[in-house]
Design an enzyme around this catalytic site. Sequence first.
Site, short mmCIF file in Angstrom:
data_model
loop_
_atom_site.label_atom_id
_atom_site.label_comp_id
_atom_site.label_asym_id
_atom_site.label_seq_id
_atom_site.Cartn_x
_atom_site.Cartn_y
_atom_site.Cartn_z
N PRO A 170 -24.92 31.20 9.20
CA PRO A 170 -26.25 31.56 8.70
C PRO A 170 -26.51 30.87 7.36
O PRO A 170 -25.58 30.70 6.56
CB PRO A 170 -26.18 33.08 8.53
CG PRO A 170 -24.73 33.40 8.42
CD PRO A 170 -23.98 32.33 9.17
N GLY A 172 -24.36 32.90 1.48
CA GLY A 172 -23.17 32.86 0.61
C GLY A 172 -21.94 32.34 1.33
O GLY A 172 -20.83 32.47 0.84
N ALA A 229 -22.95 23.05 2.29
CA ALA A 229 -21.80 22.17 2.05
C ALA A 229 -21.11 21.83 3.37
O ALA A 229 -20.69 20.68 3.58
CB ALA A 229 -20.81 22.83 1.10
N ASP A 268 -17.80 24.82 -2.85
CA ASP A 268 -18.23 24.86 -1.44
C ASP A 268 -17.82 23.58 -0.70
O ASP A 268 -17.29 23.64 0.41
CB ASP A 268 -19.74 25.05 -1.33
CG ASP A 268 -20.18 26.47 -1.64
OD1 ASP A 268 -19.36 27.24 -2.16
OD2 ASP A 268 -21.35 26.80 -1.36
O1 PMV Z 1 -23.81 30.98 -2.27
P1 PMV Z 1 -22.82 29.90 -2.06
O2 PMV Z 1 -22.08 30.01 -0.78
O3 PMV Z 1 -23.42 28.51 -2.19
O4 PMV Z 1 -21.72 30.01 -3.24
C1 PMV Z 1 -22.10 29.73 -4.56
C2 PMV Z 1 -20.97 29.93 -5.52
C3 PMV Z 1 -21.39 29.85 -6.99
O5 PMV Z 1 -20.21 30.05 -7.77
C4 PMV Z 1 -22.38 30.95 -7.33
C5 PMV Z 1 -22.02 28.51 -7.34
C6 PMV Z 1 -21.05 27.35 -7.40
O6 PMV Z 1 -21.53 26.21 -7.35
O7 PMV Z 1 -19.84 27.57 -7.54
#
Ligand code: PMV
Length: 325
Positions: A103, A107, A112, A154
């Site tokens: 999805p 998060g 990526a 990521d």
């Molecule tokens: O929301 P995601 O899966 O893209 O994770 C982001 C993680 C952060 O620490 C908030 C941002 C980053 O670039 O590390």
Amino acid sequence: MVASAAMATGRGKVILFGEHAVVYGHPALAAGIALGVEAEASPAPENLLTVDPWGVQVAPPGDGALQEPGEHADLAEAFAAAIASLPEGTDGATAVRAEVALPAAAGLGASAALGVAVIGALHERFGVTLSAEALSHKAQAWERVFHGNASGIDNHMAAHGGVARFQKGKPLTPVALTAPIRLLVAHSGEAGSTKEMVARVAEQYARNQGKLEKVFSGIAALVDQGELLLQRGDCEPLGELMQLNQALLSALMVSTARLEGLCKSALAAGAFGAKLTGAGGGGCVIALCPAKQEDRVENALTGEGATTFWTTLEHHRRERTNASA
Ligand code: PMV
């Protein structure tokens, strides 16, 4: 250059400890998950690079002009970055097809994973096999399009998989587990924007650097403790650390009432601990549970309308598929 069809994969990930602080140079612990993205790049008759399922068309390798990006302007820009990462002299019309099992805005690192899969497949298509490290490095430019000031966690996890400690500017360090650990992932149904959440923390940082650095140091201490406990497979105290990390993420104002509610329900149903994972503002929570309480915790979260799946944390290296034909 070899002209052939090729496939590559990128993994999704969960951040176990350390999101947001990792953007400011602190360490984080993350794990690749089985869900991810598979991309195929094959020769195409027209002089374009077409990317499905979005129908995005960009200039192919060897061509200068960017086509009309339409509604997927950010994707077109990211694909252009992927093409720019190909070795000089590479050219050829290409059709890229991606299957995204993750999805978005949850998060779980979907953008990526897409970047790693597409960049891997594009390189394979032209006969270049990249190491996981090179792939992750090339996918960083892709990530910047979607997330602005991304830490790089990521794209590293999407390329390497496994359980690892990440810190900006340092090589990814795999974390060896004595035994696999099962983790429940529950999607709140809310979409969270990484770019917005990272910007929200940056605003607070600009206003009160001293306070934020204290929060980040607290998170970094949890990462160090968490690494030792993960190696030992000590799940109960790991759950307690998750609780503490969640409290610090709330202090950074990246949690939501819904995410807090899901964490509380997981605990009430017997989880050792639960926290949001990734940028927050929506997306997923992760919960660590005693084996006997797994069903109870999962039922509590699905009962609240979350979509759940289990993932197993284990030490493994990313396997690359080279389907050159
Ligand atoms: O929301 P995601 O899966 O893209 O994770 C982001 C993680 C952060 O620490 C908030 C941002 C980053 O670039 O590390």
